[in-house]
Scaffold this motif. Structure first.
Motif, PDB file in Angstrom:
ATOM      1  N   LEU A   1       0.814  -1.219   0.000  1.00  0.00           N
ATOM      2  CA  LEU A   1       0.000   0.000   0.000  1.00  0.00           C
ATOM      3  C   LEU A   1       0.847   1.268   0.000  1.00  0.00           C
ATOM      4  O   LEU A   1       0.316   2.372   0.146  1.00  0.00           O
ATOM      5  CB  LEU A   1      -0.909  -0.004   1.237  1.00  0.00           C
ATOM      6  N   SER A   2       2.153   1.105  -0.129  1.00  0.00           N
ATOM      7  CA  SER A   2       3.101   2.240  -0.113  1.00  0.00           C
ATOM      8  C   SER A   2       3.062   2.998   1.215  1.00  0.00           C
ATOM      9  O   SER A   2       3.293   4.206   1.272  1.00  0.00           O
ATOM     10  CB  SER A   2       2.791   3.208  -1.271  1.00  0.00           C
ATOM     11  N   LEU A   3       2.775   2.270   2.291  1.00  0.00           N
ATOM     12  CA  LEU A   3       2.761   2.868   3.628  1.00  0.00           C
ATOM     13  C   LEU A   3       3.970   2.419   4.446  1.00  0.00           C
ATOM     14  O   LEU A   3       4.080   2.749   5.624  1.00  0.00           O
ATOM     15  CB  LEU A   3       1.460   2.485   4.364  1.00  0.00           C
ATOM     16  N   TRP A   4       4.869   1.664   3.810  1.00  0.00           N
ATOM     17  CA  TRP A   4       6.063   1.163   4.499  1.00  0.00           C
ATOM     18  C   TRP A   4       7.160   0.967   3.462  1.00  0.00           C
ATOM     19  O   TRP A   4       6.921   0.408   2.398  1.00  0.00           O
ATOM     20  CB  TRP A   4       5.761  -0.166   5.192  1.00  0.00           C
ATOM     21  N   SER A   5       8.353   1.460   3.754  1.00  0.00           N
ATOM     22  CA  SER A   5       9.424   1.400   2.743  1.00  0.00           C
ATOM     23  C   SER A   5      10.760   0.938   3.308  1.00  0.00           C
ATOM     24  O   SER A   5      11.805   1.242   2.750  1.00  0.00           O
ATOM     25  CB  SER A   5       9.592   2.784   2.104  1.00  0.00           C
ATOM     26  N   TYR A   6      10.732   0.202   4.414  1.00  0.00           N
ATOM     27  CA  TYR A   6      11.975  -0.249   5.034  1.00  0.00           C
ATOM     28  C   TYR A   6      12.198  -1.748   4.883  1.00  0.00           C
ATOM     29  O   TYR A   6      13.063  -2.323   5.538  1.00  0.00           O
ATOM     30  CB  TYR A   6      11.978   0.114   6.520  1.00  0.00           C
ATOM     31  N   GLY A   7      11.412  -2.395   4.047  1.00  0.00           N
ATOM     32  CA  GLY A   7      11.565  -3.826   3.867  1.00  0.00           C
ATOM     33  C   GLY A   7      10.844  -4.628   4.945  1.00  0.00           C
ATOM     34  O   GLY A   7      10.355  -4.081   5.939  1.00  0.00           O
ATOM     35  N   ASN A   8      10.768  -5.922   4.741  1.00  0.00           N
ATOM     36  CA  ASN A   8      10.090  -6.814   5.674  1.00  0.00           C
ATOM     37  C   ASN A   8      11.132  -7.579   6.492  1.00  0.00           C
ATOM     38  O   ASN A   8      11.831  -8.444   5.950  1.00  0.00           O
ATOM     39  CB  ASN A   8       9.201  -7.802   4.914  1.00  0.00           C
ATOM     40  N   PRO A   9      11.258  -7.297   7.785  1.00  0.00           N
ATOM     41  CA  PRO A   9      12.296  -7.953   8.594  1.00  0.00           C
ATOM     42  C   PRO A   9      12.127  -9.462   8.708  1.00  0.00           C
ATOM     43  O   PRO A   9      13.083 -10.168   9.028  1.00  0.00           O
ATOM     44  CB  PRO A   9      12.159  -7.274   9.963  1.00  0.00           C
ATOM     45  N   LEU A  10      10.919  -9.965   8.432  1.00  0.00           N
ATOM     46  CA  LEU A  10      10.691 -11.412   8.546  1.00  0.00           C
ATOM     47  C   LEU A  10      10.726 -12.110   7.189  1.00  0.00           C
ATOM     48  O   LEU A  10      10.444 -13.310   7.109  1.00  0.00           O
ATOM     49  CB  LEU A  10       9.337 -11.669   9.217  1.00  0.00           C
ATOM     50  N   GLN A  11      11.073 -11.377   6.148  1.00  0.00           N
ATOM     51  CA  GLN A  11      11.008 -11.921   4.798  1.00  0.00           C
ATOM     52  C   GLN A  11      11.837 -13.192   4.627  1.00  0.00           C
ATOM     53  O   GLN A  11      11.422 -14.148   3.983  1.00  0.00           O
ATOM     54  CB  GLN A  11      11.479 -10.865   3.790  1.00  0.00           C
ATOM     55  N   LYS A  12      13.030 -13.225   5.197  1.00  0.00           N
ATOM     56  CA  LYS A  12      13.927 -14.363   5.002  1.00  0.00           C
ATOM     57  C   LYS A  12      13.970 -15.316   6.203  1.00  0.00           C
ATOM     58  O   LYS A  12      14.744 -16.275   6.210  1.00  0.00           O
ATOM     59  CB  LYS A  12      15.340 -13.864   4.699  1.00  0.00           C
ATOM     60  N   VAL A  13      13.152 -15.049   7.207  1.00  0.00           N
ATOM     61  CA  VAL A  13      13.134 -15.908   8.398  1.00  0.00           C
ATOM     62  C   VAL A  13      12.245 -17.119   8.144  1.00  0.00           C
ATOM     63  O   VAL A  13      11.086 -16.971   7.746  1.00  0.00           O
ATOM     64  CB  VAL A  13      12.619 -15.139   9.628  1.00  0.00           C
ATOM     65  N   ARG A  14      12.778 -18.305   8.362  1.00  0.00           N
ATOM     66  CA  ARG A  14      11.984 -19.514   8.174  1.00  0.00           C
ATOM     67  C   ARG A  14      11.110 -19.776   9.396  1.00  0.00           C
ATOM     68  O   ARG A  14      11.476 -19.450  10.522  1.00  0.00           O
ATOM     69  CB  ARG A  14      12.895 -20.711   7.947  1.00  0.00           C
ATOM     70  N   LYS A  15       9.993 -20.406   9.151  1.00  0.00           N
ATOM     71  CA  LYS A  15       9.129 -20.797  10.265  1.00  0.00           C
ATOM     72  C   LYS A  15       9.745 -21.991  10.996  1.00  0.00           C
ATOM     73  O   LYS A  15      10.619 -22.676  10.464  1.00  0.00           O
ATOM     74  CB  LYS A  15       7.738 -21.177   9.750  1.00  0.00           C
ATOM     75  N   VAL A  16       9.266 -22.232  12.184  1.00  0.00           N
ATOM     76  CA  VAL A  16       9.732 -23.382  12.960  1.00  0.00           C
ATOM     77  C   VAL A  16       9.204 -24.648  12.296  1.00  0.00           C
ATOM     78  O   VAL A  16       8.015 -24.743  11.957  1.00  0.00           O
ATOM     79  CB  VAL A  16       9.218 -23.302  14.413  1.00  0.00           C
ATOM     80  N   ARG A  17      10.076 -25.602  12.119  1.00  0.00           N
ATOM     81  CA  ARG A  17       9.657 -26.859  11.496  1.00  0.00           C
ATOM     82  C   ARG A  17       8.804 -27.663  12.458  1.00  0.00           C
ATOM     83  O   ARG A  17       9.147 -27.811  13.633  1.00  0.00           O
ATOM     84  CB  ARG A  17      10.884 -27.666  11.079  1.00  0.00           C
ATOM     85  N   THR A  18       7.701 -28.198  11.966  1.00  0.00           N
ATOM     86  CA  THR A  18       6.802 -28.985  12.814  1.00  0.00           C
ATOM     87  C   THR A  18       6.483 -30.312  12.135  1.00  0.00           C
ATOM     88  O   THR A  18       6.519 -30.423  10.909  1.00  0.00           O
ATOM     89  CB  THR A  18       5.476 -28.236  13.065  1.00  0.00           C
ATOM     90  N   ASP A  19       6.165 -31.311  12.936  1.00  0.00           N
ATOM     91  CA  ASP A  19       5.741 -32.599  12.402  1.00  0.00           C
ATOM     92  C   ASP A  19       4.272 -32.512  12.014  1.00  0.00           C
ATOM     93  O   ASP A  19       3.486 -31.807  12.653  1.00  0.00           O
ATOM     94  CB  ASP A  19       5.917 -33.709  13.446  1.00  0.00           C
ATOM     95  N   GLU A  20       3.892 -33.209  10.966  1.00  0.00           N
ATOM     96  CA  GLU A  20       2.495 -33.231  10.550  1.00  0.00           C
ATOM     97  C   GLU A  20       1.656 -33.884  11.642  1.00  0.00           C
ATOM     98  O   GLU A  20       1.991 -34.962  12.142  1.00  0.00           O
ATOM     99  CB  GLU A  20       2.336 -34.007   9.240  1.00  0.00           C
ATOM    100  N   THR A  21       0.575 -33.230  12.005  1.00  0.00           N
ATOM    101  CA  THR A  21      -0.276 -33.754  13.072  1.00  0.00           C
ATOM    102  C   THR A  21      -1.139 -34.902  12.566  1.00  0.00           C
ATOM    103  O   THR A  21      -1.524 -34.940  11.389  1.00  0.00           O
ATOM    104  CB  THR A  21      -1.200 -32.651  13.623  1.00  0.00           C
ATOM    105  N   GLU A  22      -1.435 -35.817  13.471  1.00  0.00           N
ATOM    106  CA  GLU A  22      -2.281 -36.959  13.127  1.00  0.00           C
ATOM    107  C   GLU A  22      -3.702 -36.484  12.858  1.00  0.00           C
ATOM    108  O   GLU A  22      -4.247 -35.651  13.577  1.00  0.00           O
ATOM    109  CB  GLU A  22      -2.283 -37.951  14.295  1.00  0.00           C
ATOM    110  N   LYS A  23      -4.293 -36.994  11.781  1.00  0.00           N
ATOM    111  CA  LYS A  23      -5.677 -36.666  11.452  1.00  0.00           C
ATOM    112  C   LYS A  23      -6.564 -37.824  11.901  1.00  0.00           C
ATOM    113  O   LYS A  23      -6.620 -38.868  11.262  1.00  0.00           O
ATOM    114  CB  LYS A  23      -5.835 -36.427   9.942  1.00  0.00           C
TER     115      LYS A  23
END
Length: 325
Positions: A136-158
């Motif tokens: 929306l052109s309301l932020w111009s400093y980049g995304n600090p979480l852009q390159k951060v990976r999520k925590v790896r999790t095991d697939e839950t039982e269905k």
């Protein structure tokens, strides 16, 4: 933000970067010109405010995101509530100085208190704030979480119910004083609907041998065929309005009384898993299942592929042992 009449015209008074950002006050001769200027400032704030003057904090970004985009989401109130708590837990830093390292340090502490999935949800929500404001052109400093990976999790039982458990549950619910819980359960098992979708069903949405689900999680309407007798029974309940009351607790009580053990967090959702699992075990098509469940991505539906009778049976036919000789 405001536009007000002053002695020499109309004054625009805005803080495009939030309560802690730079204040812009300009006067225009007419109200129309003032409104046009306000729109231009909000659309391209960097044209009017130098980056060094940006004093917005994380909470300011959350509020700005909510004002310009977040309020349009279906779960807007829950989302903004979570983001406000998250910004506070992070110490509400200056937004432009917030770094990936700060997030990783917070995450390490948080993982001692909650499950990885919770952290990953927070990650997704906060990353979306930066991304949307950037779009929306309301932020111009980049995304600090852009390159951060999520925590790896095991697939839950269905978890899912077998034929014996289904009959046991339906017999138990049929014997209750009100049949609301019984019919909600039958609808979930017949269509793969989420509990909330079935429970909030209105008489107007039961068509000829069809149920039309509106207000779904994805926001898209979907139609699922049902048994003729079930459709007739539902139409006989009433002509207009909601068909059922809130019966979540009644269902939980029935599961407890029948001593049916389910994976954590899958109380009513086990009905949706049961539909999908039996659909595939009975030879259903995975692409049709995707449409019925309303999954936007086939990846979600593929969790049920292994229930298909011929799933990966080539492993037995084409392995090196079977093909020798």
């Amino acid at each position: 933000m405001a536009i007000k009449k002053v002695e020499n015209g109309w004054q625009v008074d805005v803080r495009p970067f939030g309560a802690h950002g730079k204040r812009i006050r300009k006067v225009r001769p007419s109200k129309a010109e003032a409104l046009a200027l306000e729109r231009r400032i909000l659309a391209s704030p960097d044209s009017y405010v130098t980056q060094t003057g940006d004093r917005r904090r994380l909470q300011d970004l959350v509020e700005q995101w909510y004002e310009h985009h977040g309020h349009t989401l279906k779960s807007s109130r829950d989302r903004v509530r979570s983001l406000r708590k998250l910004a506070d837990a992070l110490g509400n830093p200056l937004a432009k100085k917030f770094t990936a390292q700060q997030w990783v340090e917070y995450r390490a502490k948080r993982l001692k208190e909650v499950k990885a999935n919770t952290i990953n949800h927070e990650h997704t929500y906060l990353k979306a704030v930066f991304s949307e404001l950037e779009r929306l052109s309301l932020w111009s400093y980049g995304n600090p979480l852009q390159k951060v990976r999520k925590v790896r999790t095991d697939e839950t039982e269905k978890g899912y119910l077998d034929g014996y458990q289904i009959n046991l549950l339906l017999d138990h619910l049929r014997a209750q004083e009100t049949d609301d819980c019984y019919y909600i359960t039958v609808i979930c098992l017949s269509t793969g609907a989420r509990w909330g979708e079935a429970q909030s069903l209105r008489a107007e949405n039961v068509r000829k041998d069809r149920i039309v689900f509106i207000g779904t999680k994805s926001g898209k309407t979907r139609t699922v065929p049902i048994d003729h007798d079930l459709a007739k029974q539902l139409r006989q309940r009433r002509k207009l309005g909601r068909l059922f009351g809130n019966r979540y607790k009644a269902f939980a009580r029935a599961i407890k009384e029948l001593k049916i053990e389910l994976p954590e967090g899958q109380l009513t959702h086990v009905l949706r898993h049961t539909f999908a699992s039996h659909f595939m075990m009975n030879g259903g098509n995975i692409l049709v299942l995707q449409q019925i469940l309303g999954h936007q991505s086939i990846t979600m539906t593929m969790r049920y592929a292994h229930f298909a009778p011929d799933h990966l049976e080539e492993a037995a036919k084409f392995n090196p042992i079977a093909t020798q000789g």
